[in-house]
Design a protein around this motif. Sequence first.
Motif, PDB file in Angstrom:
ATOM      1  N   TRP A  11      23.475 -40.094 -36.154  1.00  0.00           N
ATOM      2  CA  TRP A  11      23.533 -38.997 -37.209  1.00  0.00           C
ATOM      3  C   TRP A  11      23.546 -39.461 -38.691  1.00  0.00           C
ATOM      4  O   TRP A  11      23.516 -38.696 -39.378  1.00  0.00           O
ATOM      5  CB  TRP A  11      24.650 -38.201 -36.771  1.00  0.00           C
ATOM      6  CG  TRP A  11      26.059 -38.925 -37.129  1.00  0.00           C
ATOM      7  CD1 TRP A  11      26.782 -39.455 -36.265  1.00  0.00           C
ATOM      8  CD2 TRP A  11      26.666 -38.951 -38.257  1.00  0.00           C
ATOM      9  NE1 TRP A  11      27.935 -40.430 -36.839  1.00  0.00           N
ATOM     10  CE2 TRP A  11      27.859 -39.886 -38.071  1.00  0.00           C
ATOM     11  CE3 TRP A  11      26.615 -38.168 -39.624  1.00  0.00           C
ATOM     12  CZ2 TRP A  11      28.969 -39.824 -39.088  1.00  0.00           C
ATOM     13  CZ3 TRP A  11      27.539 -38.532 -40.296  1.00  0.00           C
ATOM     14  CH2 TRP A  11      28.711 -39.280 -40.400  1.00  0.00           C
ATOM     15  N   TRP A  12      24.086 -40.892 -38.826  1.00  0.00           N
ATOM     16  CA  TRP A  12      24.085 -41.640 -40.054  1.00  0.00           C
ATOM     17  C   TRP A  12      23.218 -42.638 -40.469  1.00  0.00           C
ATOM     18  O   TRP A  12      22.811 -42.678 -41.616  1.00  0.00           O
ATOM     19  CB  TRP A  12      25.604 -42.100 -40.127  1.00  0.00           C
ATOM     20  CG  TRP A  12      25.673 -43.303 -39.261  1.00  0.00           C
ATOM     21  CD1 TRP A  12      26.051 -43.386 -37.689  1.00  0.00           C
ATOM     22  CD2 TRP A  12      25.441 -44.727 -39.745  1.00  0.00           C
ATOM     23  NE1 TRP A  12      25.998 -44.685 -37.403  1.00  0.00           N
ATOM     24  CE2 TRP A  12      25.619 -45.467 -38.422  1.00  0.00           C
ATOM     25  CE3 TRP A  12      25.257 -45.208 -40.856  1.00  0.00           C
ATOM     26  CZ2 TRP A  12      25.497 -46.934 -38.584  1.00  0.00           C
ATOM     27  CZ3 TRP A  12      25.024 -46.860 -40.805  1.00  0.00           C
ATOM     28  CH2 TRP A  12      25.198 -47.511 -39.613  1.00  0.00           C
ATOM     29  N   GLY A  13      22.769 -43.149 -39.407  1.00  0.00           N
ATOM     30  CA  GLY A  13      21.531 -44.121 -39.844  1.00  0.00           C
ATOM     31  C   GLY A  13      20.323 -43.914 -39.180  1.00  0.00           C
ATOM     32  O   GLY A  13      19.872 -42.886 -39.059  1.00  0.00           O
ATOM     33  N   TRP A  14      19.579 -45.258 -39.257  1.00  0.00           N
ATOM     34  CA  TRP A  14      18.032 -44.870 -38.700  1.00  0.00           C
ATOM     35  C   TRP A  14      17.888 -44.806 -37.288  1.00  0.00           C
ATOM     36  O   TRP A  14      18.812 -45.768 -36.570  1.00  0.00           O
ATOM     37  CB  TRP A  14      17.342 -46.352 -39.299  1.00  0.00           C
ATOM     38  CG  TRP A  14      15.914 -46.094 -38.921  1.00  0.00           C
ATOM     39  CD1 TRP A  14      15.274 -46.794 -37.849  1.00  0.00           C
ATOM     40  CD2 TRP A  14      14.961 -45.275 -39.627  1.00  0.00           C
ATOM     41  NE1 TRP A  14      13.795 -46.349 -37.917  1.00  0.00           N
ATOM     42  CE2 TRP A  14      13.675 -45.495 -38.955  1.00  0.00           C
ATOM     43  CE3 TRP A  14      15.072 -44.445 -40.886  1.00  0.00           C
ATOM     44  CZ2 TRP A  14      12.428 -44.961 -39.434  1.00  0.00           C
ATOM     45  CZ3 TRP A  14      13.631 -44.002 -41.119  1.00  0.00           C
ATOM     46  CH2 TRP A  14      12.604 -44.276 -40.540  1.00  0.00           C
ATOM     47  N   GLY A  15      16.989 -43.925 -36.860  1.00  0.00           N
ATOM     48  CA  GLY A  15      16.531 -44.029 -35.410  1.00  0.00           C
ATOM     49  C   GLY A  15      17.578 -43.830 -34.200  1.00  0.00           C
ATOM     50  O   GLY A  15      18.389 -43.080 -34.434  1.00  0.00           O
ATOM     51  N   TRP A  16      17.353 -44.592 -33.245  1.00  0.00           N
ATOM     52  CA  TRP A  16      18.013 -44.562 -32.028  1.00  0.00           C
ATOM     53  C   TRP A  16      19.558 -45.064 -32.343  1.00  0.00           C
ATOM     54  O   TRP A  16      19.423 -46.290 -32.647  1.00  0.00           O
ATOM     55  CB  TRP A  16      17.509 -45.001 -30.871  1.00  0.00           C
ATOM     56  CG  TRP A  16      15.871 -44.508 -30.452  1.00  0.00           C
ATOM     57  CD1 TRP A  16      14.856 -45.325 -30.357  1.00  0.00           C
ATOM     58  CD2 TRP A  16      15.766 -43.323 -30.086  1.00  0.00           C
ATOM     59  NE1 TRP A  16      13.723 -44.415 -30.152  1.00  0.00           N
ATOM     60  CE2 TRP A  16      14.328 -42.856 -29.872  1.00  0.00           C
ATOM     61  CE3 TRP A  16      16.569 -41.997 -30.169  1.00  0.00           C
ATOM     62  CZ2 TRP A  16      13.783 -42.023 -29.716  1.00  0.00           C
ATOM     63  CZ3 TRP A  16      16.001 -40.794 -29.580  1.00  0.00           C
ATOM     64  CH2 TRP A  16      14.418 -40.748 -29.195  1.00  0.00           C
ATOM     65  N   ALA A  17      20.495 -44.334 -31.960  1.00  0.00           N
ATOM     66  CA  ALA A  17      21.797 -45.030 -31.871  1.00  0.00           C
ATOM     67  C   ALA A  17      22.087 -46.015 -31.153  1.00  0.00           C
ATOM     68  O   ALA A  17      22.796 -46.949 -31.733  1.00  0.00           O
ATOM     69  CB  ALA A  17      22.735 -43.673 -31.386  1.00  0.00           C
ATOM     70  N   ASP A  18      21.360 -46.347 -29.971  1.00  0.00           N
ATOM     71  CA  ASP A  18      21.592 -47.425 -29.201  1.00  0.00           C
ATOM     72  C   ASP A  18      20.862 -48.738 -29.721  1.00  0.00           C
ATOM     73  O   ASP A  18      20.984 -49.738 -29.177  1.00  0.00           O
ATOM     74  CB  ASP A  18      21.305 -47.286 -27.863  1.00  0.00           C
ATOM     75  CG  ASP A  18      19.766 -46.631 -27.563  1.00  0.00           C
ATOM     76  OD1 ASP A  18      19.002 -46.665 -28.539  1.00  0.00           O
ATOM     77  OD2 ASP A  18      19.538 -46.038 -26.417  1.00  0.00           O
ATOM     78  N   GLU A  19      19.950 -48.588 -30.868  1.00  0.00           N
ATOM     79  CA  GLU A  19      19.230 -49.551 -31.378  1.00  0.00           C
ATOM     80  C   GLU A  19      19.795 -50.115 -32.557  1.00  0.00           C
ATOM     81  O   GLU A  19      19.412 -51.145 -33.274  1.00  0.00           O
ATOM     82  CB  GLU A  19      17.689 -49.223 -31.402  1.00  0.00           C
ATOM     83  CG  GLU A  19      17.074 -49.331 -30.050  1.00  0.00           C
ATOM     84  CD  GLU A  19      15.692 -49.364 -30.536  1.00  0.00           C
ATOM     85  OE1 GLU A  19      15.120 -49.879 -31.503  1.00  0.00           O
ATOM     86  OE2 GLU A  19      14.630 -48.838 -29.566  1.00  0.00           O
ATOM     87  N   ALA A  20      20.958 -49.580 -32.933  1.00  0.00           N
ATOM     88  CA  ALA A  20      21.723 -49.934 -34.250  1.00  0.00           C
ATOM     89  C   ALA A  20      21.930 -51.478 -34.165  1.00  0.00           C
ATOM     90  O   ALA A  20      22.541 -51.713 -32.977  1.00  0.00           O
ATOM     91  CB  ALA A  20      22.751 -48.798 -34.887  1.00  0.00           C
ATOM     92  N   VAL A  21      22.044 -52.256 -35.047  1.00  0.00           N
ATOM     93  CA  VAL A  21      22.543 -53.284 -35.110  1.00  0.00           C
ATOM     94  C   VAL A  21      24.103 -53.437 -34.889  1.00  0.00           C
ATOM     95  O   VAL A  21      24.757 -52.941 -35.497  1.00  0.00           O
ATOM     96  CB  VAL A  21      22.403 -54.179 -36.566  1.00  0.00           C
ATOM     97  CG1 VAL A  21      22.796 -55.603 -36.442  1.00  0.00           C
ATOM     98  CG2 VAL A  21      20.951 -54.220 -36.960  1.00  0.00           C
ATOM     99  N   ASP A  22      24.490 -54.155 -33.930  1.00  0.00           N
ATOM    100  CA  ASP A  22      25.918 -54.242 -33.501  1.00  0.00           C
ATOM    101  C   ASP A  22      26.739 -55.077 -34.335  1.00  0.00           C
ATOM    102  O   ASP A  22      26.059 -55.823 -35.266  1.00  0.00           O
ATOM    103  CB  ASP A  22      26.002 -54.334 -32.106  1.00  0.00           C
ATOM    104  CG  ASP A  22      25.545 -55.699 -31.510  1.00  0.00           C
ATOM    105  OD1 ASP A  22      25.207 -56.526 -32.268  1.00  0.00           O
ATOM    106  OD2 ASP A  22      25.304 -55.841 -30.217  1.00  0.00           O
TER     107      ASP A  22
END
Length: 521
Positions: A11-22
């Motif tokens: 909802w806040w960043g790019w693309g799929w939530a599960d691909e965000a840089v952890d």
Amino acid sequence: MSEATGRERSWWGWGWADEAVDAEGCAKLARRVGPFLPLDGELTPVPAVPELPPSRLRPPAAIAALCRDDARSRAAHAYGRAYRDVVRLLHGVLDNPPDLVAYPQDEAAVIAVLDWASDAGVPVVPFGGGTSVVGGVEYRGGGPWLSLDLTGLSGVVEVDEVSRAALIRGGTFGPDLEDALRPYGLTLRHFPQSFAFSTFGGWLATRAGGHYATGYTHIDDLVESMRVVTPAGVAQSLRVPASGAGPSPDRFWLGSEGTLGVITEGWARVQQRPSFRAGTALRFSVYADAVHAVRAVAQSGLRPANCRLLDPLEAMLGAAAADGSSRLLLGFESADHPVDALLARAVQLCREHGGTEEDTARDTTGRWRDTFVGAPYLRDGLARLGVVVETFETACTWAAFEALHAAVVTAAASAGEAETGSPALVTCRFTHVYPDGPAPYFTVYAAGRRGGEVAIWDALKQAAGDAIAAHGGTITHHHAVGRDHLPWYTRQRPEPFALALRAAKSAVDPAGVLNPGVVLP
């Protein structure tokens, strides 16, 4: 949530939530950029959806079932996905989120929403995939507004295999479009970087540019006809290969960014999927020689699918080429014939300008492709680390490029130093090339200041935009105008055309509710 994959968009960043840089990935990213930019050692946590003030709008019964006013829907539709947008969402800054998000499933529902909004004077901002990086889907007025999410209008309705064309609904995402064409052995062959999360209607509304360097790369070249809903009625252009009958209706809607109407569907030219491919990477020790080589290839008539020049810093950061040289990624493809001879001729032209083929060309190309695809996720990771990242793209003549390039690099670096005390890093690559000029794409990295990221971004944007305009470049080649580019677009646009555009806006949108503040002040 994607019904097809069961995955959730961030909802806040790019693309799929599960691909965000952890967190671990951000630590690796910090070690990678730390030698170039000062970092404060902090990592902004991933935000929870903030509480929002109650909606100021109550839709009538006729459209109430289409509308949502929950906090997550409203927050996810408040901004696009530029760095400026992401960092505000990251810190929970939502100055004026939409009061309602409407999800029409057909054209009749779009008409119903526009009829109510026009009567009530409610601004309507069309929202496809929400990937705008120029403020195209963010309403900056102070009053209540509605975000019109068009992704329910999706699917390939018809495929004309004889004429090689497809009727595509406006809310169709790139991967779904290609999946529908694949059984026919066809492709639209339009792959912007936002491909996975942007829509066919969004491409038309923003005059999007695809991934391919030459030939039919702009969506303009692929359109046969369009259907557009306006408060004044529905427009349907004639579907023909070409026409000389007056000014083109499709050109009127292309690039209108939702301010003249809502694109519900269109016929687009498709083609056979390529089966012949050939490519390589070339090294240039002198950047100016590489530019001359690209110009020679662009003016040769060879029409490569890929002709992407990376300057030394871009080559190092994006393709791990650490020898201080530029890289040219060169590729050809065809559905009809082998392309090895075309590649060989292009390589010969490059050798005449000092280029040498890399033995590890496939590795270089692969590394850069991986970086390119993952760049928006990396950008979000950098935002969490406090780094400011911005991109500027333009197109200019070959004769103007050298001065424009120097001016943009100097202006952006200096603006970064003035704001943060450290010069910004500036990279450049060519995304597209034409016989008469390139489309340079600049990426700027600057040290951040917690709480001051937006101000730094604004300063970088101002400096680069002024430099581009002063040296003969367009303010945008494929990112659209939105609200962020409007000051420079207003200067670039001829005044008689501005008069006509304002008159057209008044004619098709008398109440002025369609995406106010985009393309026109």
